[in-house]
Design a protein around this motif. Structure first.
Motif, short mmCIF file in Angstrom:
data_model
loop_
_atom_site.label_atom_id
_atom_site.label_comp_id
_atom_site.label_asym_id
_atom_site.label_seq_id
_atom_site.Cartn_x
_atom_site.Cartn_y
_atom_site.Cartn_z
N ASP A 16 0.82 -1.21 0.00
CA ASP A 16 0.00 0.00 0.00
C ASP A 16 0.86 1.26 0.00
O ASP A 16 0.52 2.25 -0.65
CB ASP A 16 -0.94 0.03 1.22
N TRP A 19 2.37 1.52 -3.45
CA TRP A 19 1.31 1.91 -4.38
C TRP A 19 1.08 3.42 -4.33
O TRP A 19 0.91 4.07 -5.35
CB TRP A 19 0.01 1.16 -4.06
N HIS A 20 1.11 3.97 -3.12
CA HIS A 20 0.97 5.41 -2.96
C HIS A 20 2.08 6.13 -3.76
O HIS A 20 1.81 7.12 -4.45
CB HIS A 20 1.03 5.79 -1.48
N PRO A 70 -3.58 -2.68 -4.71
CA PRO A 70 -2.28 -2.03 -4.80
C PRO A 70 -1.26 -2.90 -5.54
O PRO A 70 -0.09 -2.95 -5.15
CB PRO A 70 -1.88 -1.89 -3.33
#
Length: 143
Positions: A16, A19-20, A70
């Motif tokens: 996650d 993915w950000h 993600p």
């Protein structure tokens, strides 16, 4: 026949978090040479990359072909700096694949449609540099 560029890295952060870094415009600018990215991150939507490369302004573009947070982002990609005409045959696909790897994330970027092995090697090197920058930004933020 075209060639495919590929680069891989392991980042010490959860998928996650990585993915950000792949989808947040402010974070992208930190590791992608100041590039400003505009999109709404929805399948079928346009994506535009603006910046300056070797003293020349550019505006590259594409479309979000697939987005599965993600773990996977696939975009088409076209750069006028390539010297190729803006037509479907000139677009390449760039894929970001993220997978859990212990307490980190394995990231693989591929770019298809390279004209030859030399272009694929050049793009693989560019993507490796980009991934190193991403790792520095993400792991630096995680500390």
């Amino acid at each position: 026949m075209t060639e495919t560029a590929e680069a891989r890295i392991r980042i010490d952060a959860a998928p996650d978090t990585v993915w950000h870094a792949v989808t947040d415009p402010a974070t992208i600018a930190e590791y992608l040479y100041g590039t400003q990215v505009e999109t709404d991150w929805r399948q079928g939507s346009p994506i535009v990359y603006r910046g300056e490369w070797e003293g020349k302004p550019y505006e590259d573009k594409g479309v979000i072909l697939e987005i599965t947070p993600p773990t996977r982002l696939v975009t088409s990609y076209y750069s006028p700096l390539s010297g190729k005409p803006d037509e479907p045959a000139s677009y390449q696909n760039v894929t970001y694949a993220l997978a859990p790897d212990g307490d980190g994330t394995a990231v693989t970027i591929t770019q298809d449609g390279c004209a030859d092995a030399a272009e694929a090697e050049r793009m693989s090197t560019n993507w490796s540099t980009t991934l190193e920058g991403m790792r520095t930004v993400v792991e630096g933020d995680a500390r």
